[in-house]
Design a protein around this motif. Structure first.
Motif, mmCIF file in Angstrom:
data_model
loop_
_atom_site.group_PDB
_atom_site.id
_atom_site.type_symbol
_atom_site.label_atom_id
_atom_site.label_comp_id
_atom_site.label_asym_id
_atom_site.label_seq_id
_atom_site.Cartn_x
_atom_site.Cartn_y
_atom_site.Cartn_z
ATOM 1 N N HIS A 260 0.837 -1.196 0.000
ATOM 2 C CA HIS A 260 0.000 0.000 0.000
ATOM 3 C C HIS A 260 0.877 1.253 0.000
ATOM 4 N N THR A 261 0.251 2.405 -0.247
ATOM 5 C CA THR A 261 0.966 3.675 -0.236
ATOM 6 C C THR A 261 0.101 4.751 0.406
ATOM 7 N N HIS A 262 0.738 5.523 1.281
ATOM 8 C CA HIS A 262 0.095 6.714 1.834
ATOM 9 C C HIS A 262 0.444 7.871 0.901
ATOM 10 N N THR A 263 -0.568 8.481 0.296
ATOM 11 C CA THR A 263 -0.345 9.499 -0.730
ATOM 12 C C THR A 263 -0.961 10.830 -0.330
ATOM 13 N N ARG A 264 -0.458 11.866 -0.958
ATOM 14 C CA ARG A 264 -1.057 13.205 -0.855
ATOM 15 C C ARG A 264 -1.506 13.614 -2.253
ATOM 16 N N VAL A 265 -2.750 14.062 -2.366
ATOM 17 C CA VAL A 265 -3.314 14.398 -3.682
ATOM 18 C C VAL A 265 -3.808 15.842 -3.654
ATOM 19 N N MET A 266 -3.360 16.636 -4.601
ATOM 20 C CA MET A 266 -3.824 18.014 -4.723
ATOM 21 C C MET A 266 -4.773 18.128 -5.901
ATOM 22 N N LEU A 267 -5.946 18.664 -5.649
ATOM 23 C CA LEU A 267 -6.931 18.830 -6.707
ATOM 24 C C LEU A 267 -6.724 20.140 -7.439
ATOM 25 N N GLU A 268 -6.735 20.076 -8.766
ATOM 26 C CA GLU A 268 -6.739 21.295 -9.565
ATOM 27 C C GLU A 268 -8.172 21.610 -10.007
ATOM 28 N N THR A 269 -8.959 20.552 -10.192
ATOM 29 C CA THR A 269 -10.378 20.686 -10.511
ATOM 30 C C THR A 269 -11.164 19.966 -9.415
ATOM 31 N N GLY A 270 -12.492 20.052 -9.473
ATOM 32 C CA GLY A 270 -13.293 19.454 -8.412
ATOM 33 C C GLY A 270 -14.448 18.623 -8.918
ATOM 34 N N ARG A 271 -14.152 17.598 -9.692
ATOM 35 C CA ARG A 271 -15.207 16.742 -10.234
ATOM 36 C C ARG A 271 -15.703 15.745 -9.185
ATOM 37 N N THR A 272 -16.928 15.295 -9.363
ATOM 38 C CA THR A 272 -17.496 14.294 -8.460
ATOM 39 C C THR A 272 -16.618 13.047 -8.426
ATOM 40 N N HIS A 273 -16.259 12.609 -7.215
ATOM 41 C CA HIS A 273 -15.455 11.394 -6.997
ATOM 42 C C HIS A 273 -14.084 11.475 -7.679
ATOM 43 N N GLN A 274 -13.562 12.683 -7.906
ATOM 44 C CA GLN A 274 -12.360 12.834 -8.748
ATOM 45 C C GLN A 274 -11.173 12.000 -8.284
ATOM 46 N N ILE A 275 -10.809 12.099 -7.012
ATOM 47 C CA ILE A 275 -9.625 11.367 -6.541
ATOM 48 C C ILE A 275 -9.863 9.862 -6.629
ATOM 49 N N ARG A 276 -11.049 9.431 -6.239
ATOM 50 C CA ARG A 276 -11.359 8.003 -6.259
ATOM 51 C C ARG A 276 -11.285 7.451 -7.678
ATOM 52 N N VAL A 277 -11.836 8.189 -8.636
ATOM 53 C CA VAL A 277 -11.830 7.749 -10.037
ATOM 54 C C VAL A 277 -10.418 7.803 -10.616
ATOM 55 N N HIS A 278 -9.725 8.909 -10.378
ATOM 56 C CA HIS A 278 -8.386 9.068 -10.947
ATOM 57 C C HIS A 278 -7.390 8.032 -10.419
ATOM 58 N N MET A 279 -7.396 7.791 -9.113
ATOM 59 C CA MET A 279 -6.433 6.843 -8.562
ATOM 60 C C MET A 279 -6.734 5.413 -9.036
ATOM 61 N N THR A 280 -8.015 5.079 -9.165
ATOM 62 C CA THR A 280 -8.361 3.771 -9.734
ATOM 63 C C THR A 280 -7.918 3.691 -11.190
ATOM 64 N N HIS A 281 -8.069 4.793 -11.916
ATOM 65 C CA HIS A 281 -7.700 4.855 -13.329
ATOM 66 C C HIS A 281 -6.218 4.544 -13.543
ATOM 67 N N VAL A 282 -5.358 4.959 -12.606
ATOM 68 C CA VAL A 282 -3.925 4.699 -12.766
ATOM 69 C C VAL A 282 -3.480 3.443 -12.015
ATOM 70 N N GLY A 283 -4.461 2.673 -11.515
ATOM 71 C CA GLY A 283 -4.144 1.370 -10.940
ATOM 72 C C GLY A 283 -3.902 1.349 -9.449
ATOM 73 N N PHE A 284 -4.280 2.432 -8.747
ATOM 74 C CA PHE A 284 -4.071 2.492 -7.303
ATOM 75 C C PHE A 284 -5.366 2.911 -6.599
ATOM 76 N N PRO A 285 -6.363 2.017 -6.543
ATOM 77 C CA PRO A 285 -7.640 2.373 -5.912
ATOM 78 C C PRO A 285 -7.487 2.628 -4.415
ATOM 79 N N LEU A 286 -8.400 3.400 -3.862
ATOM 80 C CA LEU A 286 -8.351 3.704 -2.433
ATOM 81 C C LEU A 286 -8.782 2.505 -1.609
ATOM 82 N N VAL A 287 -8.110 2.300 -0.488
ATOM 83 C CA VAL A 287 -8.528 1.277 0.479
ATOM 84 C C VAL A 287 -9.970 1.576 0.910
#
Length: 324
Positions: free
Chosen positions: A224-251
């Protein structure tokens, strides 16, 4: 009792010399700053704002000395009930309120959650918020995401915060625990829209709205990895969708986490904690913005919640058990 109000607005202003020769929508935004430009433009198109008694278009020129009269009504904000729900307030003045949202609290009433939301709690704490669109809520966190949110307490503050969000000048930094070991930070620039088949979910799709997230590694564990994510935009579920998209879904993510993966030779306590983690491991840690009244840049931090820190402790213990 339900709160359902319609406020009549009557405003008057004379165009000063320095604004003469500009478009009506630009002048109105300067003279009536408590209302957003989009709201004022809508009122102009509805013939609610006159210039020297005449109806003109938003793009038409107005001249110094002209008299602007606005007569409009705020849209009814809905039948919302003020409810005494505890709030963890980090900062408050007469213009804004910053709070640390707990897990499990829905931000805004919707189907399935008619009350018991953050909005209901805000109306109890600040009854005058009924006069501000969406009771001052300018951005949201998912029900089970914890952390910092800012609320506008006045129309002027609401307009300022919305404009800052649109200009991407609000700093929103999150922390997450993701499945998989990230080697280095990166930027995810991938548009997000409604999932084609499952309408309750979002997805990276070509026709989606622009979405940009920047992430970096804080701490690596065995799986696992403890990450810090900075949003530039604010889409619904953005971090959850983006991290899954690059292969690292949230616990713990029930919608985007995918199949549960068991780390090799994991101890039973950590295994149980990963399996039973009650929500997506996501926390809005830092919030930074310009104060709507003073223009001063302000920043707040919310400490990690207990469930998040406990999982980090277990992950560290697991890593140390396999060192050497």
């Amino acid at each position: 009792m339900p709160t359902n109000t319609t406020e009549t607005i009557q405003l008057y202003a004379k165009v000063p010399v320095e604004l003469g020769g500009k478009r009506l929508d630009q002048v109105a935004a300067q003279l009536f700053p408590e209302h957003s430009r989009s709201r004022l433009t809508a009122w102009i198109k509805e013939n609610r704002l006159t210039v020297d008694g005449q109806i003109i278009r938003p793009r038409d020129t107005v001249y110094s000395g002209s008299e602007l009269h606005l007569t409009a009504e705020h849209e009814a904000q809905g039948e919302w009930v003020a409810q005494d729900i505890p709030l963890d307030i980090v900062y408050e003045d007469e213009h804004i309120l910053v709070l640390n949202k707990p897990a499990g609290l829905v931000v805004h009433p919707a189907a399935g959650h008619p009350d018991g939301t953050l909005l209901n709690a805000l109306l109890f704490h600040v009854p005058n918020l009924i006069e501000v669109p969406r009771a001052g809520i300018v951005h949201r966190l998912d029900k089970d995401t914890t952390g910092l949110m800012v609320v506008a307490k006045t129309l002027v503050a609401h307009t300022s915060l919305v404009e800052q969000l649109q200009a991407r000048s609000v700093g929103r930094t999150y922390e997450a625990i993701v499945v998989g070991v990230i080697t280095s930070g990166a930027t995810i620039d991938a548009p997000i829209g409604r999932h084609g088949q499952q309408r309750q979910r979002m997805a990276v799709i070509d026709s989606g709205k622009p979405a940009v997230s920047h992430y970096r590694v804080l701490e690596r564990f065995r799986s696992h990895t403890h990450t810090r994510v900075m949003l530039e935009t604010g889409r619904t579920h953005q971090i959850r969708v983006h991290m899954t998209h690059v292969g690292f879904p949230l616990v713990g993510d029930p919608a985007y986490g995918g199949r549960f993966r068991i780390p090799p030779a994991v101890n039973p306590t950590l295994l149980e904690s990963l399996k039973e983690f009650p929500r997506q491991a996501l926390h809005a840690r830092f919030l930074e913005l310009e104060h709507p009244a003073t223009g001063k840049r302000m920043k707040w931090e919310a400490p990690l919640p207990e469930d998040f820190t406990w999982l980090l402790t277990l992950l560290r213990q697991d890593r140390e058990a396999f060192v050497g």
